[in-house]
Design a protein around this motif. Structure first.
Motif, mmCIF file in Angstrom:
data_model
loop_
_atom_site.group_PDB
_atom_site.id
_atom_site.type_symbol
_atom_site.label_atom_id
_atom_site.label_comp_id
_atom_site.label_asym_id
_atom_site.label_seq_id
_atom_site.Cartn_x
_atom_site.Cartn_y
_atom_site.Cartn_z
ATOM 1 N N ILE A 43 55.178 18.608 62.176
ATOM 2 C CA ILE A 43 55.155 19.522 61.026
ATOM 3 C C ILE A 43 55.022 18.733 59.729
ATOM 4 O O ILE A 43 54.250 19.108 58.834
ATOM 5 N N ASP A 47 51.918 19.481 57.301
ATOM 6 C CA ASP A 47 52.223 20.066 55.993
ATOM 7 C C ASP A 47 53.430 19.360 55.383
ATOM 8 O O ASP A 47 54.573 19.736 55.638
ATOM 9 N N TYR A 50 56.250 21.455 53.622
ATOM 10 C CA TYR A 50 56.934 22.523 54.367
ATOM 11 C C TYR A 50 58.445 22.429 54.187
ATOM 12 O O TYR A 50 59.029 21.350 54.261
#
Length: 100
Positions: A43, A47, A50
């Motif tokens: 993750i 991104d 995030y």
């Protein structure tokens, strides 16, 4: 118990031990981490901005506690599955005795 059943059980237990120990002896310098850590890395790579939308309700004191809880969960699952299979086998056995 029959001798054949005892031998079969011993062979299966030995096979389980080999399956458990073999990777630990052959895979050197590896980190056996969980999927949560790997997911965080992916993750963050996809991104970097995030932000998680949920937080843990309980913050565990260490990795040992998390491992203990996982082991207890696995043991409870094994007990439930074992009880279910035992119930089904006993039900079949007692039905056969009643029919005789």
């Amino acid at each position: 118990m029959e001798k054949k059943k005892v031998v079969t059980i011993l062979i299966l237990v030995a096979l389980c031990a080999v399956i458990l120990i073999f990777p630990l002896l052959t895979i050197k310098d590896s980190a056996f981490s969980g999927a949560d850590g790997a997911a965080e890395e992916v993750i963050a790579a996809v991104d970097p901005d995030y932000e998680p939308w949920a937080e843990s309700l309980i913050e565990l004191p260490g990795g040992e506690t998390e491992t203990l809880l996982f082991c207890l969960q696995a043991a409870l699952g094994a007990v439930v599955i074992g009880f279910g299979f035992g119930y089904l086998v006993a039900r079949k056995k007692y039905r056969a005795e009643e029919a005789a």
